[in-house]
Design an enzyme around this catalytic site. Structure first.
Site, PDB file in Angstrom:
ATOM      1  N   GLY A 193       0.940  -1.311   0.017  1.00  9.88           N
ATOM      2  CA  GLY A 193       0.084   0.130   0.024  1.00  9.88           C
ATOM      3  C   GLY A 193       1.048   1.255   0.010  1.00  9.88           C
ATOM      4  O   GLY A 193       1.920   1.095  -0.445  1.00  9.88           O
ATOM      5  N   ILE A 243       2.257   2.665   2.523  1.00 12.10           N
ATOM      6  CA  ILE A 243       3.531   2.639   3.116  1.00 12.10           C
ATOM      7  C   ILE A 243       4.536   1.876   2.605  1.00 12.10           C
ATOM      8  O   ILE A 243       5.782   1.949   2.564  1.00 12.10           O
ATOM      9  CB  ILE A 243       3.482   2.260   4.865  1.00 12.10           C
ATOM     10  CG1 ILE A 243       2.330   3.578   5.465  1.00 12.10           C
ATOM     11  CG2 ILE A 243       4.500   2.149   5.760  1.00 12.10           C
ATOM     12  CD1 ILE A 243       1.960   3.416   6.824  1.00 12.10           C
ATOM     13  N   SER A 267       3.169  -2.316  11.206  1.00 17.58           N
ATOM     14  CA  SER A 267       1.750  -2.203  10.963  1.00 17.58           C
ATOM     15  C   SER A 267       0.995  -2.456  12.018  1.00 17.58           C
ATOM     16  O   SER A 267       0.506  -1.338  13.101  1.00 17.58           O
ATOM     17  CB  SER A 267       1.421  -3.103   9.918  1.00 17.58           C
ATOM     18  OG  SER A 267      -0.087  -3.180   9.702  1.00 17.58           O
ATOM     19  N   ARG A 268       0.534  -3.441  12.366  1.00 17.92           N
ATOM     20  CA  ARG A 268      -0.041  -3.763  13.663  1.00 17.92           C
ATOM     21  C   ARG A 268       0.125  -5.047  14.234  1.00 17.92           C
ATOM     22  O   ARG A 268       0.502  -6.131  13.369  1.00 17.92           O
ATOM     23  CB  ARG A 268      -1.670  -4.049  13.181  1.00 17.92           C
ATOM     24  CG  ARG A 268      -2.476  -2.709  13.111  1.00 17.92           C
ATOM     25  CD  ARG A 268      -2.429  -1.855  14.176  1.00 17.92           C
ATOM     26  NE  ARG A 268      -3.276  -0.602  13.962  1.00 17.92           N
ATOM     27  CZ  ARG A 268      -2.651   0.746  13.670  1.00 17.92           C
ATOM     28  NH1 ARG A 268      -1.273   0.743  13.941  1.00 17.92           N
ATOM     29  NH2 ARG A 268      -3.508   1.583  13.486  1.00 17.92           N
ATOM     30  N   GLU A 273      -0.648  -3.646  23.557  1.00 15.91           N
ATOM     31  CA  GLU A 273       0.239  -2.602  24.071  1.00 15.91           C
ATOM     32  C   GLU A 273      -0.258  -1.842  25.113  1.00 15.91           C
ATOM     33  O   GLU A 273      -1.619  -1.594  25.064  1.00 15.91           O
ATOM     34  CB  GLU A 273       0.399  -1.614  22.642  1.00 15.91           C
ATOM     35  CG  GLU A 273       0.902  -2.272  21.517  1.00 15.91           C
ATOM     36  CD  GLU A 273       1.026  -1.447  20.128  1.00 15.91           C
ATOM     37  OE1 GLU A 273       0.663  -0.485  20.256  1.00 15.91           O
ATOM     38  OE2 GLU A 273       1.343  -2.004  19.148  1.00 15.91           O
ATOM     39  N   HIS A 281       5.558   1.738  19.576  1.00 22.23           N
ATOM     40  CA  HIS A 281       4.727   2.051  18.479  1.00 22.23           C
ATOM     41  C   HIS A 281       4.946   3.799  18.175  1.00 22.23           C
ATOM     42  O   HIS A 281       4.248   4.415  18.370  1.00 22.23           O
ATOM     43  CB  HIS A 281       3.314   2.026  19.024  1.00 22.23           C
ATOM     44  CG  HIS A 281       2.411   1.836  18.120  1.00 22.23           C
ATOM     45  ND1 HIS A 281       1.112   1.340  18.015  1.00 22.23           N
ATOM     46  CD2 HIS A 281       2.330   2.535  16.999  1.00 22.23           C
ATOM     47  CE1 HIS A 281       0.697   1.446  16.966  1.00 22.23           C
ATOM     48  NE2 HIS A 281       1.028   2.252  15.947  1.00 22.23           N
TER      49      HIS A 281
HETATM   50  C1  DGY Z   1      -1.615   5.018  13.314  1.00 21.12           C
HETATM   51  O1  DGY Z   1      -1.771   6.264  13.247  1.00 21.12           O
HETATM   52  O2  DGY Z   1      -2.450   4.219  12.989  1.00 21.12           O
HETATM   53  C2  DGY Z   1      -0.217   4.700  13.897  1.00 21.12           C
HETATM   54  O3  DGY Z   1      -0.392   3.142  14.131  1.00 21.12           O
HETATM   55  C3  DGY Z   1       0.064   5.530  15.056  1.00 21.12           C
HETATM   56  O4  DGY Z   1       0.637   6.742  14.490  1.00 21.12           O
END
Ligand code: DGY
Length: 321
Positions: free
Chosen positions: A152, A154, A237-238, A267, A286
């Site tokens: 995507g 990023i 990402s996550r 987290e 994060h």
């Molecule tokens: C987001 O914005 O979703 C990031 O994970 C934190 O900046």
């Protein structure tokens, strides 16, 4: 209602137009506190840690017109419930793309060239003999293969940087259309492949896809077993895209070389999480979007979203529902 302090850029915008309730604590509000504070507000400016569900919307009542999150992700907001109530949901769009891509490269370099480890070594007074032919030998980036899971915005920004480093790039992408891709000259050095090939052939793997039901625990023990022993996994990402116990097992068994994680299943990470004691990992709290410029812009967008909606226009970055 602003659920935590935000950078001045956005605060100034809000103060000019609204009466504000701001949680001044650094800690997120607990759910019952949040429920209490949102009563009768027109807008909520929230963060990833605030669960904005039906109950919170009920507590706010019919005055609530807009929920604006200070983030690109909005999985903490019940978007369909908001839609049902005609509440606008806004986010900070793609503003953090380049900053997050920088961090991904930082993690790759930290792991490959053992930067964090070398820094700790020196500070602990272990550097005894000056230049040393076998001290902190690591892995290059150039001429290695980077696997980008999720090309995507990023993922593309990371790939552009990686091309500059002389890396070969494999990628996966949902809804991939080869023809559209061919038209885009920026991508001519990238190779599309399936996930199996990507995990087998990459020296560095960066997770840059969004979290959804297909990507939940996408990287598990089976996939880790397919990787090369010299592979590093990076996740910006996550956390829930990697099955963390499986990653820990894979690292302990030496199936891969290491991991660079900016995100975790839970987290903040717990103090007894085995990752904390591991040498071959770099762990960050994060901070993907945490540059001064980007956080200021996020603040401005999150605040402007609210003002736009309250003035009867569309938010700058509206979640498509
Ligand atoms: C987001 O914005 O979703 C990031 O994970 C934190 O900046």
């Amino acid at each position: 209602m602003v659920t935590r302090p935000i950078p001045e850029a956005g605060l100034n915008i809000l103060e000019t137009h609204c009466d504000l309730i701001i949680n001044q604590r650094k800690a997120p509000l607990r759910y019952p506190e949040l429920m209490n504070k949102v009563k009768g507000v027109n807008a909520i400016l929230c963060f990833l840690n605030d669960k904005i569900d039906k109950q919170i919307m009920d507590a706010a009542g019919p005055s609530l017109k807009v929920i604006s999150t200070f983030s690109t992700g909005y999985e903490h907001i019940d978007v369909s419930e908001a839609k049902r109530r005609r509440i606008n949901v806004c986010y900070t769009g793609d503003i953090l793309t380049e900053t997050t891509a920088d961090l991904a490269i930082g993690l790759m370099l930290s792991l490959g060239r053992r930067l964090v480890e070398a820094d700790k070594y020196l500070r602990k007074g272990k550097w005894k003999y000056g230049w040393n032919p076998d001290l902190m030998i690591g892995s290059d980036l150039h001429h290695k293969t980077l696997g980008v899971i999720g090309l995507g915005k990023i993922g593309s920004a990371i790939s552009r940087r990686a091309i500059g480093f002389g890396m070969k790039i494999l990628f996966t992408k949902r809804n991939f259309v080869l023809n559209d891709f061919r038209k885009n000259k920026a991508f001519y050095k990238l190779e599309y492949c399936n996930l199996q090939r990507l995990v087998k052939d990459s020296d560095y793997i960066v997770i840059s896809c969004t979290l959804n039901k297909d990507s939940y625990h996408l990287i598990d023990y089976e996939k880790i077993k397919m990787m090369k022993k010299n592979t590093y996994i990076i996740n910006i990402s996550r956390g829930k895209i990697i099955k963390e116990p499986d990653l820990i097992r894979g690292l302990k068994e030496g199936l891969i070389a290491g991991a660079g994680l900016d995100v975790f299943e839970d987290e903040p990470i717990r103090s007894n999480n085995p990752l904390i004691k591991m040498q071959n990992v770099v762990l960050l709290p994060h901070i993907g979007s945490a540059s001064i410029d980007t956080r200021n812009k996020m603040s401005e967008i999150a605040a402007s979203n609210i003002i736009y909606v309250l003035k009867g226009r569309q938010g700058l970055c509206k979640v498509k529902t």
